[in-house]
Design a protein around this motif. Structure first.
Motif, PDB file in Angstrom:
ATOM      1  N   MET A 107       0.813  -1.206   0.000  1.00 36.03           N
ATOM      2  CA  MET A 107       0.000   0.000   0.000  1.00 36.03           C
ATOM      3  C   MET A 107       0.851   1.263   0.000  1.00 36.03           C
ATOM      4  N   ILE A 108       1.923   1.255   0.801  1.00 36.10           N
ATOM      5  CA  ILE A 108       2.775   2.454   0.880  1.00 36.10           C
ATOM      6  C   ILE A 108       3.524   2.664  -0.426  1.00 36.10           C
ATOM      7  N   GLY A 121       2.292  21.865  -9.905  1.00 36.00           N
ATOM      8  CA  GLY A 121       2.120  20.865 -10.951  1.00 36.00           C
ATOM      9  C   GLY A 121       2.123  19.458 -10.390  1.00 36.00           C
ATOM     10  N   GLY A 122       1.461  18.540 -11.106  1.00 34.63           N
ATOM     11  CA  GLY A 122       1.388  17.159 -10.651  1.00 34.63           C
ATOM     12  C   GLY A 122       2.736  16.462 -10.721  1.00 34.63           C
ATOM     13  N   ASP A 123       2.965  15.578  -9.780  1.00 33.49           N
ATOM     14  CA  ASP A 123       4.210  14.825  -9.744  1.00 33.49           C
ATOM     15  C   ASP A 123       3.993  13.589  -8.874  1.00 33.49           C
ATOM     16  N   LEU A 124       4.849  12.589  -9.094  1.00 31.77           N
ATOM     17  CA  LEU A 124       4.775  11.396  -8.261  1.00 31.77           C
ATOM     18  C   LEU A 124       5.189  11.746  -6.834  1.00 31.77           C
ATOM     19  N   LEU A 125       4.528  11.143  -5.872  1.00 33.40           N
ATOM     20  CA  LEU A 125       4.868  11.394  -4.473  1.00 33.40           C
ATOM     21  C   LEU A 125       6.294  10.960  -4.169  1.00 33.40           C
ATOM     22  N   VAL A 126       6.762   9.900  -4.815  1.00 33.65           N
ATOM     23  CA  VAL A 126       8.122   9.434  -4.554  1.00 33.65           C
ATOM     24  C   VAL A 126       9.141  10.471  -5.022  1.00 33.65           C
ATOM     25  N   ASN A 127       8.853  11.157  -6.120  1.00 31.06           N
ATOM     26  CA  ASN A 127       9.770  12.200  -6.598  1.00 31.06           C
ATOM     27  C   ASN A 127       9.826  13.366  -5.615  1.00 31.06           C
ATOM     28  N   LYS A 128       8.673  13.757  -5.060  1.00 30.50           N
ATOM     29  CA  LYS A 128       8.658  14.811  -4.054  1.00 30.50           C
ATOM     30  C   LYS A 128       9.383  14.374  -2.789  1.00 30.50           C
ATOM     31  N   PHE A 129       9.230  13.119  -2.448  1.00 34.27           N
ATOM     32  CA  PHE A 129       9.898  12.589  -1.261  1.00 34.27           C
ATOM     33  C   PHE A 129      11.420  12.652  -1.427  1.00 34.27           C
ATOM     34  N   ILE A 130      11.900  12.290  -2.604  1.00 34.94           N
ATOM     35  CA  ILE A 130      13.341  12.340  -2.885  1.00 34.94           C
ATOM     36  C   ILE A 130      13.835  13.790  -2.884  1.00 34.94           C
ATOM     37  N   GLU A 131      13.052  14.669  -3.477  1.00 31.22           N
ATOM     38  CA  GLU A 131      13.453  16.075  -3.557  1.00 31.22           C
ATOM     39  C   GLU A 131      13.498  16.736  -2.181  1.00 31.22           C
ATOM     40  N   HIS A 161      15.300   0.094  -8.143  1.00 27.93           N
ATOM     41  CA  HIS A 161      14.021   0.743  -7.891  1.00 27.93           C
ATOM     42  C   HIS A 161      13.294   0.073  -6.720  1.00 27.93           C
ATOM     43  N   ASP A 162      13.239  -1.254  -6.761  1.00 26.61           N
ATOM     44  CA  ASP A 162      12.532  -1.992  -5.705  1.00 26.61           C
ATOM     45  C   ASP A 162      13.219  -1.827  -4.352  1.00 26.61           C
ATOM     46  N   SER A 163      14.549  -1.795  -4.357  1.00 27.96           N
ATOM     47  CA  SER A 163      15.285  -1.631  -3.101  1.00 27.96           C
ATOM     48  C   SER A 163      15.018  -0.257  -2.490  1.00 27.96           C
ATOM     49  N   LEU A 164      15.006   0.769  -3.340  1.00 28.61           N
ATOM     50  CA  LEU A 164      14.735   2.119  -2.843  1.00 28.61           C
ATOM     51  C   LEU A 164      13.304   2.237  -2.330  1.00 28.61           C
ATOM     52  N   LEU A 165      12.359   1.635  -3.035  1.00 31.12           N
ATOM     53  CA  LEU A 165      10.975   1.670  -2.577  1.00 31.12           C
ATOM     54  C   LEU A 165      10.832   0.989  -1.220  1.00 31.12           C
ATOM     55  N   ASP A 170      10.041   1.745   4.652  1.00 31.37           N
ATOM     56  CA  ASP A 170      10.459   1.669   6.057  1.00 31.37           C
ATOM     57  C   ASP A 170      10.527   3.058   6.682  1.00 31.37           C
ATOM     58  N   MET A 171      11.022   4.035   5.927  1.00 33.62           N
ATOM     59  CA  MET A 171      11.107   5.402   6.446  1.00 33.62           C
ATOM     60  C   MET A 171       9.713   5.970   6.717  1.00 33.62           C
ATOM     61  N   ILE A 172       8.802   5.762   5.773  1.00 34.00           N
ATOM     62  CA  ILE A 172       7.428   6.256   5.945  1.00 34.00           C
ATOM     63  C   ILE A 172       6.779   5.586   7.146  1.00 34.00           C
ATOM     64  N   ARG A 173       6.940   4.297   7.262  1.00 33.84           N
ATOM     65  CA  ARG A 173       6.293   3.537   8.329  1.00 33.84           C
ATOM     66  C   ARG A 173       6.807   3.956   9.703  1.00 33.84           C
ATOM     67  N   GLU A 174       8.098   4.242   9.813  1.00 31.88           N
ATOM     68  CA  GLU A 174       8.699   4.540  11.109  1.00 31.88           C
ATOM     69  C   GLU A 174       8.580   6.008  11.509  1.00 31.88           C
ATOM     70  N   ASP A 175       8.719   6.923  10.539  1.00 29.08           N
ATOM     71  CA  ASP A 175       8.844   8.342  10.885  1.00 29.08           C
ATOM     72  C   ASP A 175       7.684   9.222  10.426  1.00 29.08           C
ATOM     73  N   TYR A 176       6.842   8.731   9.529  1.00 28.08           N
ATOM     74  CA  TYR A 176       5.819   9.592   8.949  1.00 28.08           C
ATOM     75  C   TYR A 176       4.393   9.145   9.263  1.00 28.08           C
ATOM     76  N   LEU A 177       4.168   7.845   9.306  1.00 24.36           N
ATOM     77  CA  LEU A 177       2.809   7.306   9.342  1.00 24.36           C
ATOM     78  C   LEU A 177       2.433   6.791  10.717  1.00 24.36           C
ATOM     79  N   ALA A 178       1.206   7.097  11.144  1.00 18.10           N
ATOM     80  CA  ALA A 178       0.652   6.568  12.399  1.00 18.10           C
ATOM     81  C   ALA A 178      -0.823   6.252  12.157  1.00 18.10           C
TER      82      ALA A 178
END
Length: 357
Positions: A107-108, A121-131, A161-165, A170-178
């Motif tokens: 899901m994440i 402008g529209g962009d992938l969330l992963v691109n914004k996360f990297i930026e 790609h899969d390794s970075l995702l 893990d970063m989202i789950r630990e530090d961003y999401l509750a």
């Protein structure tokens, strides 16, 4: 022989309380110093800590299947015995397990690859996360990562790609999401996404809730939907057979409008067609009954997901208002001063009593 009573009279208690209050009043300047010091410390801490915004979506979830009694009654009226078909309960996606669904890698990662309507402008969330996390600067010199792009079809992703995702998940789950339930007795779920950038927090929260709830609904209704499609196909097939038999019977009857009633052989084909029509009609009636029951069952499987609150910009941040910070800091400082001087007072009284013994 006389003994000294350990009992304290009310007058002595009032006298000690009066002395205690006078002692605290004599330290009033120190109370102000403590309060001011802790207020300054708290204001400094509140101003120096990283400001983070939290996007919160809360919704109520009601699983389908509550109307099984009505379905059984409907089936009985239709002359169909459902047996245990409607009594099966799928607890895979109860409210407690949805919390883990929100935290799942699938899901994440799907949410990270979702395009969101940012202000610029529209962009992938992963691109914004990297930026926003300046990850490309950290990847400088690492082969294959400097120019890696996620704006390609999913089937073209490499191991990198899969390794970075997986790392981002893990970063989202630990530090961003509750994900939490405010009350164990209620089917209400809160989904919180916290980030330094409020627009990313809101867009990620919106996309995650949309993806998970859509996946949940499709999974809950997948089996009943497949059964409905099969019954619909059977109903269409039986209807075609019935219509073909009726058409053939009409053609046979039209071919000999003035048939001699003494000749019985020509009636055989007509009687066969009438038997086929009767059998197909009975079969079609049964299939249609089952089809209508399946439609009701499919609708009962549809979960009710009602959004209660959703994030609206600007989001709330973790920093207190200046007035609140000063008041809380002053109260904490004054309370600590009260504890300190009370302890000092008690220690002095105890030492004084020991000297007199």
């Amino acid at each position: 022989m006389s003994t000294k009573s350990d009992q304290i009279t009310l007058q002595e208690l009032i006298s000690r309380l009066k002395d205690y209050l006078l002692f605290l009043w004599s330290k009033k300047l120190w109370f102000l110093v403590f309060a001011a010091a802790f207020a300054v410390v708290l204001v400094a801490y509140n101003g120096l800590k990283t400001k983070k915004y939290t996007a919160t979506t809360s919704f109520v979830l009601e699983n389908g299947g509550a109307g099984l009694g009505d379905l059984s009654s409907l089936a009985s009226l239709a002359g169909v015995n459902l047996g245990g078909a409607l009594s099966e309960s799928n607890d895979l996606f109860q409210i407690d397990n949805i919390q883990e669904l929100y935290r799942s890698h699938r899901m994440i990662s799907e949410t990270m690859l979702t395009e969101a309507p940012f202000r610029k402008g529209g962009d992938l969330l992963v691109n914004k996360f990297i930026e926003q996390n300046e990850l490309r600067e950290e990847w400088e010199g690492e082969q294959g990562l400097e120019n890696i792009s996620f704006s390609i079809p999913r089937e073209q992703f490499t191991i990198q790609h899969d390794s970075l995702l997986l790392e981002f998940t893990d970063m989202i789950r630990e530090d961003y999401l509750a994900v939490s339930k405010p009350n164990r007795k209620l089917s209400i779920l809160n989904v919180n996404v916290t980030d330094e950038y409020q627009e990313f927090a809101k867009r990620f929260n919106d996309a995650l809730v949309q993806n998970v709830n859509s996946f949940y609904t499709k999974t809950r209704t997948k089996k009943s939907g497949e059964n409905l499609a099969i019954l619909q196909k059977q109903a269409d097939s039986v209807k075609l057979v019935l219509e073909a038999a009726m058409l053939r019977l009409a053609q046979v009857q039209e071919s000999a409008p003035n048939r001699n009633p003494l000749y019985k052989t020509p009636l055989v084909e007509e009687q066969k067609l009438m038997v086929d029509i009767a059998a197909s009609s009975a079969m079609y009636e049964t299939v249609v009954k089952n089809l209508e029951i399946a439609k009701v069952s499919h609708r009962s499987k549809m979960p009710l997901i009602q959004i209660i609150d959703y994030p609206i910009l600007p989001l709330k941040d973790n920093q207190w208002k200046l007035a609140k910070t000063i008041v809380v800091g002053g109260l904490v400082g004054g309370f600590l001063a009260l504890i300190y001087f009370t302890g000092v007072r008690m220690l002095r009284v105890a030492l004084k009593e020991e000297e007199h013994q």
